[in-house]
Design a protein around this motif. Structure first.
Motif: not given
Length: 174
Positions: A119-120, A113-114, A148-151
């Motif tokens: 992720r969401s 769940d964490v 975005l690359f870091h994410l």
């Protein structure tokens, strides 16, 4: 980001007053988080005290007088040194998310769940950045790509951790 060095570098083309520096900073670097006037003037005061800028006269106008500042030779040297110095890569070895996963496992809560919640959250931010990138100029596109690359790297870590949760649970509970 070093606001003081950024303002210092923005003085290299020629003298400016605080309002001009704030405007130039916000146009180039704010990206949703503008610089406060108080921060500009406190930074200029510190740069003046440290000999990196000097006053270059006062502009008189309809409003309050505006001091103009110019960069000194020491300021130019400081900017040159800063630009040539690599930023420290951040290895993120003390990661809050990892701590949450371990604590969830130790407490009998769902680490899945964490990870799913995180992720969401990451995906939502990535969608916003992708929209901003599509509508933005080149500067926005480059900044959004960096984020975005870091994410994406974080998402890879989330997937890898989810695949290893059983093994991690055994290690942390032993």
């Amino acid at each position: 980001m070093s606001v003081s060095r950024t303002l210092l570098a923005l003085l290299e083309p020629g003298p400016r007053h605080g309002y001009d520096l704030k405007r130039a900073y916000d146009e180039q670097f704010a990206h949703g988080k503008q610089l406060a006037y108080g921060q500009v003037y406190s930074t200029l005061s510190r740069l003046l005290r440290n000999g990196l800028v000097e006053e270059a006269g006062v502009e008189h106008g309809a409003g309050p007088d505006r001091k103009r500042y110019t960069i000194t030779d020491a300021g130019v040297t400081d900017v040159e040194t800063w630009l040539r110095t690599a930023e420290n890569p951040e290895p993120y070895l003390q990661n809050t998310l990892y701590t949450k996963v371990v604590l969830a496992l130790l407490s009998g809560r769902s680490a899945h769940d964490v990870l799913d919640t995180q992720r969401s959250a990451h995906l939502a931010v990535m969608r916003d950045l992708t929209r901003r990138k599509a509508d933005g100029d080149l500067a926005d596109q480059l900044i959004c790509d960096h984020a975005l690359f870091h994410l994406e790297a974080d998402l890879r870590w989330l997937e890898l951790t989810a695949a290893r949760l059983d093994a991690l649970a055994e290690v942390v509970r032993s």
